[in-house]
Design an enzyme around this catalytic site. Structure first.
Site, PDB file in Angstrom:
ATOM      1  N   LYS A  80      28.906  49.935  35.977  1.00 22.60           N
ATOM      2  CA  LYS A  80      29.997  49.330  35.216  1.00 22.60           C
ATOM      3  C   LYS A  80      29.659  47.875  34.922  1.00 22.60           C
ATOM      4  CE  LYS A  80      35.031  48.757  35.261  1.00 22.60           C
ATOM      5  NZ  LYS A  80      36.302  49.071  35.975  1.00 22.60           N
ATOM      6  N   SER A 155      39.801  50.523  32.887  1.00 20.69           N
ATOM      7  CA  SER A 155      38.694  49.734  32.382  1.00 20.69           C
ATOM      8  C   SER A 155      37.329  50.418  32.543  1.00 20.69           C
ATOM      9  CB  SER A 155      38.638  48.367  33.089  1.00 20.69           C
ATOM     10  OG  SER A 155      38.436  48.511  34.476  1.00 20.69           O
ATOM     11  N   SER A 179      42.222  51.699  36.701  1.00 19.05           N
ATOM     12  CA  SER A 179      40.975  51.648  35.942  1.00 19.05           C
ATOM     13  C   SER A 179      39.939  52.701  36.303  1.00 19.05           C
ATOM     14  CB  SER A 179      40.331  50.263  36.088  1.00 19.05           C
ATOM     15  OG  SER A 179      41.074  49.299  35.378  1.00 19.05           O
TER      16      SER A 179
END
Length: 461
Positions: A80, A155, A179
């Site tokens: 990520k 996210s 997220s």
């Protein structure tokens, strides 16, 4: 069985260890899928094929030399883009960090690399991971692999999209307000927000800030357990890390619904609006639990304090972390994030103290609730995947959503309890869009939660 990028991560890792396939060959399969799907979906960013090939070659050399290899040896991995990877461009989705290259791995990255994964790039995120829709001015918008006109969530939207489309076999994420869970639901994969302290994080600007946690994502529960076994476990740099070894979460994971005491709530007693189709899918899960031998009760804990608690702590956290940067670069933040940071400027010590007191009450209410229930089932997200050209849903069932947080209550109400929660694919809307259910267990019972999720997965597959 012919190995493909859609094979389980466990099968891929086992094939590399048996030397049925080389890490270089496995990488080539994934790079081909990335070339096929990523130009449209925009899930993986900062891809570096040359460095990835060098990493795969090193993995093959280590195996050929008889080295003891880790659980993820030879698996392609994209971190990520909020996680610092030494020597690798890490932008946090912000133009202020568009050319940033960290000089050290953060703890989560250390563990994945030590387990033998081959770094290939990063996965796209919203700016500073704020908001559950993945877009930024550095790389653009990540699209849903099921329907590219829709959001992949956020996210960890790049991670969930890359997983669902076969670009990577596993993915890491982080979760403050949903997220890990929201994009998992939107893309039809599995995402776990672990118990506080289960996956230690370092470095942090505030080592005692505990609304956000790191965790695993995968296409199935067994693969998720594999990654959790690598991510979990204590570390002396993380003072609130739980003491269980990561090995406690390793696959195989099997479970049963028989005798399970399930509390099911579509909206936590009217605490938030839920899209009608999502509500119907969550309500329909009662039949699967009952058919498996569980007792299902419509019940929920009193989490009315969660809204003020989460929003206060989020604003305080954002202002503390980004306030000085916003003051220096007032035009370099998206408006919704800038507003959230500025909301923290007016908070007083009494406000923060109130939020922490309320969070303590919420934790205790969950502890008492789980004395008579084993799990709580509710929506992951209050809506199905929304159009990708929207920043956030502006209404649910005709009811206006005033801020970019309003539609995420079903996730962030659970955040401030500290309990582990997992998003498991469960159904589809009439338009074929994925919808997951959120299963919540008592703090510390992550292995039990995986077993329940595996039983649900088996029942609906």
């Amino acid at each position: 069985m012919s190995l493909t990028v859609d094979s389980t991560a466990r099968d891929q890792a086992a094939a590399v260890r048996r030397r049925d396939i080389s890490a270089r060959e496995l990488l080539d399969l994934h790079l081909a899928r990335i070339a096929e799907r990523n130009p449209q979906l925009n899930a993986i960013v900062s891809l570096d094929e040359e460095r990835a090939r060098a990493g795969a070659a090193e993995a093959d050399q280590a195996l050929a030399g008889g080295a003891e290899v880790g659980a993820l040896h030879g698996l392609p991995f994209a971190f990520k883009d909020t996680h610092a990877v030494a020597g690798w461009r890490t932008t946090y989705g912000s133009p202020l960090y568009a050319d940033h290259v960290p000089d050290a791995d953060e703890l989560l990255v250390e563990r994945v690399r030590r387990a033998g994964a081959v770094t290939i790039g990063k996965t796209n995120v919203p700016e500073f991971a704020a908001g559950s829709h993945t877009f930024n001015t550095v790389f653009g918008t990540t699209l849903n692999p099921v329907d590219p006109t829709r959001s992949a969530g956020g996210s960890s939207g790049g991670a969930s999209c890359a997983l669902a489309s076969g670009m990577v076999p596993l993915a890491d994420g982080s979760d403050m307000g949903g997220s890990l869970r929201n994009p998992a639901s939107f893309c039809g994969v599995v995402g776990l927000r672990p118990s506080l302290g289960r996956v230690p994080e370092w470095p942090l600007y505030n080592q005692w800030e505990t609304t956000s946690v790191g965790g695993p994502m995968a296409r199935n529960v067994g693969d998720l357990a594999l990654l959790l076994s690598v991510l979990a476990g204590p570390d002396p740099r993380s003072p609130h890390a739980l003491g269980d070894s990561g090995a406690a979460f390793a696959p195989p994971v099997t479970g049963s619904l028989d005798g399970l005491r399930v509390a099911l709530s579509v909206d936590l007693g009217g605490a938030f609006e839920v899209d009608d189709e999502v509500a119907a899918i969550v309500s329909g899960s009662a039949g699967v639990f009952s058919d498996g031998g569980a007792s299902v009760t419509v019940a929920h804990p009193d989490l009315a304090l969660a809204d003020d608690t989460f929003r206060t702590l989020r604003a305080w956290h954002f202002q503390a972390k980004f306030g000085a940067l916003l003051a220096q670069h007032p035009d370099s933040f998206k408006q919704s994030l800038a507003d959230n940071i500025r909301a923290g400027e007016s908070l007083t010590g009494a406000d923060v103290a109130r939020a922490y007191s309320q969070r303590t009450q919420l934790s205790q209410r969950m502890r008492v609730f789980f004395e008579t229930h084993d799990v709580l089932v509710l929506p992951v997200s209050q809506v199905p995947p929304f159009p990708a050209d929207q920043e956030f849903p502006t209404a649910i069932n005709g009811r206006p959503m005033e801020t970019y947080l309003d539609w995420m209550r079903s996730a962030y109400y659970i955040t401030v309890t500290g309990c582990p929660a997992i998003s498991v694919p469960f159904g589809h809307t009439s338009d074929g869009l994925p919808v997951g259910i959120q299963i919540v267990a008592p703090h510390g019972r992550d292995r039990f939660l995986l077993e329940v999720a595996a039983a649900v997965e088996a029942a609906v597959s």
